[in-house]
Design a protein around this motif. Structure first.
Motif, PDB file in Angstrom:
ATOM      1  N   LEU A  95      -8.494  -1.222  -3.556  1.00 55.94           N
ATOM      2  CA  LEU A  95      -7.759  -0.450  -4.672  1.00 55.94           C
ATOM      3  C   LEU A  95      -8.235  -0.644  -6.131  1.00 55.94           C
ATOM      4  O   LEU A  95      -8.392   0.493  -6.766  1.00 55.94           O
ATOM      5  CB  LEU A  95      -6.330  -1.167  -4.708  1.00 55.94           C
ATOM      6  CG  LEU A  95      -5.401  -0.897  -3.330  1.00 55.94           C
ATOM      7  CD1 LEU A  95      -4.286  -1.765  -3.487  1.00 55.94           C
ATOM      8  CD2 LEU A  95      -5.118   0.593  -3.383  1.00 55.94           C
ATOM      9  N   ARG A  96      -9.026  -1.523  -6.437  1.00 59.69           N
ATOM     10  CA  ARG A  96      -9.426  -1.686  -7.790  1.00 59.69           C
ATOM     11  C   ARG A  96     -10.668  -0.621  -7.857  1.00 59.69           C
ATOM     12  O   ARG A  96     -11.118   0.059  -8.923  1.00 59.69           O
ATOM     13  CB  ARG A  96     -10.018  -2.759  -8.385  1.00 59.69           C
ATOM     14  CG  ARG A  96     -10.273  -3.031  -9.485  1.00 59.69           C
ATOM     15  CD  ARG A  96      -9.518  -2.923 -10.570  1.00 59.69           C
ATOM     16  NE  ARG A  96     -10.277  -2.996 -12.038  1.00 59.69           N
ATOM     17  CZ  ARG A  96     -10.023  -2.386 -13.172  1.00 59.69           C
ATOM     18  NH1 ARG A  96      -8.983  -1.666 -13.077  1.00 59.69           N
ATOM     19  NH2 ARG A  96     -10.437  -2.506 -14.190  1.00 59.69           N
ATOM     20  N   LEU A 143       1.038  -1.105  -0.178  1.00 63.65           N
ATOM     21  CA  LEU A 143       0.061   0.074  -0.002  1.00 63.65           C
ATOM     22  C   LEU A 143       0.782   1.203   0.032  1.00 63.65           C
ATOM     23  O   LEU A 143       0.614   2.167  -0.698  1.00 63.65           O
ATOM     24  CB  LEU A 143      -1.005   0.107   1.157  1.00 63.65           C
ATOM     25  CG  LEU A 143      -1.911   1.269   1.434  1.00 63.65           C
ATOM     26  CD1 LEU A 143      -2.831   1.236   0.294  1.00 63.65           C
ATOM     27  CD2 LEU A 143      -2.559   1.164   2.750  1.00 63.65           C
ATOM     28  N   VAL A 171      -4.774   6.307  -4.572  1.00 55.46           N
ATOM     29  CA  VAL A 171      -3.641   5.799  -4.231  1.00 55.46           C
ATOM     30  C   VAL A 171      -2.613   5.645  -5.144  1.00 55.46           C
ATOM     31  O   VAL A 171      -1.350   6.015  -5.515  1.00 55.46           O
ATOM     32  CB  VAL A 171      -3.570   4.385  -3.224  1.00 55.46           C
ATOM     33  CG1 VAL A 171      -2.264   3.642  -3.202  1.00 55.46           C
ATOM     34  CG2 VAL A 171      -4.367   4.580  -2.048  1.00 55.46           C
ATOM     35  N   TYR A 172      -3.064   4.870  -6.441  1.00 54.48           N
ATOM     36  CA  TYR A 172      -2.173   4.778  -7.679  1.00 54.48           C
ATOM     37  C   TYR A 172      -1.827   6.199  -8.166  1.00 54.48           C
ATOM     38  O   TYR A 172      -0.812   6.348  -8.528  1.00 54.48           O
ATOM     39  CB  TYR A 172      -3.035   4.019  -8.597  1.00 54.48           C
ATOM     40  CG  TYR A 172      -3.102   2.490  -8.627  1.00 54.48           C
ATOM     41  CD1 TYR A 172      -2.007   1.648  -8.744  1.00 54.48           C
ATOM     42  CD2 TYR A 172      -4.068   1.941  -7.969  1.00 54.48           C
ATOM     43  CE1 TYR A 172      -1.983   0.151  -8.545  1.00 54.48           C
ATOM     44  CE2 TYR A 172      -4.314   0.407  -7.595  1.00 54.48           C
ATOM     45  CZ  TYR A 172      -3.116  -0.240  -8.004  1.00 54.48           C
ATOM     46  OH  TYR A 172      -3.118  -1.516  -7.773  1.00 54.48           O
ATOM     47  N   SER A 218       1.634   3.901  -3.488  1.00 49.92           N
ATOM     48  CA  SER A 218       1.480   5.301  -3.064  1.00 49.92           C
ATOM     49  C   SER A 218       2.553   6.128  -3.222  1.00 49.92           C
ATOM     50  O   SER A 218       2.654   7.524  -3.162  1.00 49.92           O
ATOM     51  CB  SER A 218       0.785   5.578  -1.915  1.00 49.92           C
ATOM     52  OG  SER A 218       1.820   5.562  -1.026  1.00 49.92           O
ATOM     53  N   GLY A 220      -8.865   3.868  -3.644  1.00 51.82           N
ATOM     54  CA  GLY A 220      -8.016   3.113  -4.359  1.00 51.82           C
ATOM     55  C   GLY A 220      -7.261   3.692  -5.509  1.00 51.82           C
ATOM     56  O   GLY A 220      -5.886   3.691  -5.509  1.00 51.82           O
ATOM     57  N   GLN A 221      -8.025   4.106  -6.297  1.00 50.92           N
ATOM     58  CA  GLN A 221      -7.422   4.769  -7.603  1.00 50.92           C
ATOM     59  C   GLN A 221      -6.502   5.902  -7.119  1.00 50.92           C
ATOM     60  O   GLN A 221      -5.659   6.447  -7.849  1.00 50.92           O
ATOM     61  CB  GLN A 221      -8.465   5.291  -8.441  1.00 50.92           C
ATOM     62  CG  GLN A 221      -9.246   3.909  -9.058  1.00 50.92           C
ATOM     63  CD  GLN A 221      -8.137   3.243  -9.972  1.00 50.92           C
ATOM     64  OE1 GLN A 221      -7.282   3.506 -10.948  1.00 50.92           O
ATOM     65  NE2 GLN A 221      -7.860   1.777  -9.385  1.00 50.92           N
TER      66      GLN A 221
END
Ligand SMILES: Nc1ncnc2c1ncn2[C@@H]1O[C@H](COP(=O)(O)OP(=O)(O)OP(=O)(O)O)[C@@H](O)[C@H]1O
Ligand SMILES: [Mg+2]
Lengths: 281, 335
Positions: B191-192, B68, B200-201, B72, B197-198
């Protein structure tokens, strides 16, 4: 093959005529966006100095000026990044106050930043809908609807930007012009009626510039008002409905491309007036 | 001519396209090779698959925490230390050993305290990094040392006499394995399928861009480190249950295995790329190597830590190669 091949190229001429026509008809209407006596100071630096400016519905309004003239600052005031030190903004004739970009977004004003704000590791669709993912389900089970995300990105690309792209491609694979399109696509995802664009200072290729300009023509034709900071004067002369010139924070002139030329604009940008330019010659 | 589906393959050629896909999923062939190797050389490792998975639970939760953070664009050196400190601190409250504090015997208070302790330490990590602006490496390195030191200062003997329910969560193989798998499932889905979640990406891909698209990056960083601390605390609870007591060296050195697992699992060291399923593959691989080493007559217990270091180095080398290949493929495709 080149991924720069543009199906919209052939439509350029008609798009231009129509956009010009729209702007003419709209000239008397309430301004889409109005800045009234706007001043923005950073400490003792007066970055924008008492600017009054009307942007008409559906027009492409280009803002030009030398480095440090205050273009980005003025755009940032319009898009809510900076609150003006003095002055008032109006959207569709209504006084508005933006304390952050979300406030501007709520009023239908989207910004494409000078650095495009893209995430290279993520695909086109994710970049477009980052911040506004379509959701499905209820309550705490509201989750991102990826099918809708992909479908709508594809639609934005195809219908509004005139491009057929594999929207699952990661942005790092894209060329400069395509990156611009994705950034504009993100603005479109919020369904705005004004898009503010601060063009990257680093020169785009000729192809990329054309691609972006054609796209903007197309959007203006759809009725979206475009305010663009451009460093490419020739392209501005070709595509803008009106051109505003900033010089040391002041708006020294607004004119239609037909009323001016490259030389005159350059002179205005560098000296702020036309007379001094003549004397210098 | 218009560009349709699969412009990747047409621009770069199918072989490069395939190579990129392989690079992003390399954990699976690697795992297959390792399984084969273990089958051939240390087949007794597979006597109990349940035991391998059970042993993988603490490291699995730590890999999840590290993944995680890495996704990030951050990282957390303190997770092993947080796991150890939270477990020891809570153990001291609950335990009946001579020097224990013995404040309560309620396992429920224990669960609350251990989770809260880990989350709080993570929260402080996040605040120091996001608000005060400390470098994540230095901040979490400092906390690695601080909380390992604090743990040692509190207790150097195993803490015994813990409430049975408190120990049972990590001590019941299927329950522990279930906790880990649920954690992976939840994180994979979050995350997905969530904006969080997005985000974080997005943060891991470009912090500046993330901020410009309206993500509250400071808050996000704080949340990420808090979750990392929480997961580390759960790992501490699982470690306690696995052993039945709180051993004095609990959590030490685990952060490196967590890194190795995440990186082998395809989580980018620079953020923005990687899948939780890959990280799970990394966990299984790390634990398999661990079990094989434990079962191998040729390798003594004292050598295992050294081999773990080599595994980490291997993971980083692998990652490095992957990054280079990637940029080469990218460069060859650039116009
Ligand atoms: N956040 C800030 N703090 C202090 N000064 C600033 C800030 N932003 C801009 N300025 C100053 O305001 C003036 C106008 O800057 P601005 O970025 O608006 O110019 P610009 O016309 O966009 O230039 P360029 O063509 O280089 O992008 C400059 O003198 C700049 O140094
Ligand atoms: Mg600028």
């Amino acid at each position: 093959m080149s991924v720069e091949d543009d199906p919209a190229t052939t439509e350029r001429e008609t798009a231009e005529e129509e956009a010009a026509g729209d702007a003419g008809a709209a000239a008397s209407a309430t301004p889409k966006l109005r800045a009234e006596n706007v001043t923005k100071q950073f400490g003792r630096i007066v970055a924008v100095d008492d600017v009054t400016l009307d942007v008409r519905p559906g027009e492409i309004f280009a803002l030009v000026g030398d480095n440090g003239a205050g273009k980005s600052t003025l755009m940032n005031v319009l898009s809510g990044v900076h609150a003006p030190t003095e002055g008032q903004l109006y959207k569709d004739g209504e006084p508005v106050q933006f304390s952050n970009p979300s406030d501007a977004r709520a009023k239908g004003i989207e910004t494409v930043y000078q650095d495009l704000a893209l995430m290279d590791d993520l695909d086109i669709a994710t970049n477009i809908f980052m911040g506004s993912f379509p959701k499905r389900g209820v309550g705490p089970l509201r989750v991102i609807d990826w099918n809708a995300t992909y479908e709508r990105s594809r639609a934005i690309m195809r219908e509004q930007l005139g491009r057929e792209m594999d929207i699952q491609t990661e942005v790092e694979f894209l060329s400069g012009g395509q990156r611009q399109l994705v950034a504009i696509g993100r603005a479109l995802a919020f369904d705005p009626d004004v898009i503010i664009l601060d063009e990257p200072t680093s020169a785009l290729s000729v192809d990329a510039t054309r691609l972006v300009q054609n796209t903007l023509d197309r959007l203006a034709e759809e009725g979206i008002t475009i305010v663009i900071v451009s460093h490419n004067i020739e392209s501005v002369l070709e595509h803008a409905d009106r051109i505003g010139v900033l010089y040391q924070g002041s708006l020294v002139d607004i004119m239609a491309p037909s009323e001016t030329d490259l030389e005159e604009l350059n002179e205005l940008m560098t000296t702020g007036t036309l007379e001094t330019g003549l004397l210098d010659d | 001519m218009s560009t349709e589906q699969g412009f990747l393959s047409r621009t770069f050629g199918d072989s490069d396209d395939l190579a990129l896909t392989l690079l992003d999923n390399m954990i699976w062939p690697i795992l297959a090779v390792v399984i084969l190797g273990v089958l051939v050389f240390v087949p007794q490792t597979f006597r109990s698959i349940q035991l391998i998975l059970w042993g993988a639970v603490p490291i699995g939760l730590l890999v999840l925490a590290e993944s995680l953070c890495l996704l990030s664009g951050h990282f957390d050196l303190s997770i092993g230390s947080i796991a150890g400190f939270s477990a020891m601190f809570t153990g001291m409250l609950l335990g009946t050993c001579p020097s224990c504090w013995g404040v309560t015997t309620s396992p429920w208070v224990g669960f609350g305290v251990i989770l809260l302790t880990g989350s709080l330490i993570g929260l402080v990590n996040g605040v120091m990094i996001a608000k005060v602006g400390l470098n994540p490496f230095l901040q979490t390195l400092a906390f690695l040392i601080v909380f390992e030191g604090a743990k040692t200062a509190m207790q150097t003997q195993p803490v015994t006499g813990l409430p049975s329910l408190y120990v049972r969560v990590g001590g019941t193989p299927n329950l522990a394995i279930g906790v880990m798998l649920v954690a992976f499932l939840v994180f994979g889905l979050v995350l997905r399928y969530t904006s969080f979640g997005q985000a974080v990406y997005a943060l891991g891909s470009s912090e500046v861009s993330a901020r410009e698209v309206g993500i509250d990056t400071e808050r996000l960083v704080i949340v990420i480190y808090t979750i990392s601390g929480l997961l580390a605390a759960i790992a501490g609870l699982m470690l306690t249950g696995f052993v039945g007591v709180v051993p004095p060296l609990i959590g030490e050195g685990l952060v490196f295995q967590a890194f190795a697992g995440a990186v082998i699992g395809g989580i980018s060291l620079f953020g923005g790329r990687g899948k939780i399923t890959g990280a799970l593959g990394g966990v299984i691989l790390i634990q398999l190597v661990q079990s094989a080493l434990n079962n191998s007559p040729a390798i003594g217990a004292t050598q295992i830590q050294m081999i773990n270091g080599l595994v980490l180095l291997g993971a980083i080398l692998l990652y490095n190669t992957q990054t280079k290949l990637r940029s080469r493929i990218l460069a060859s495709g650039a116009t």
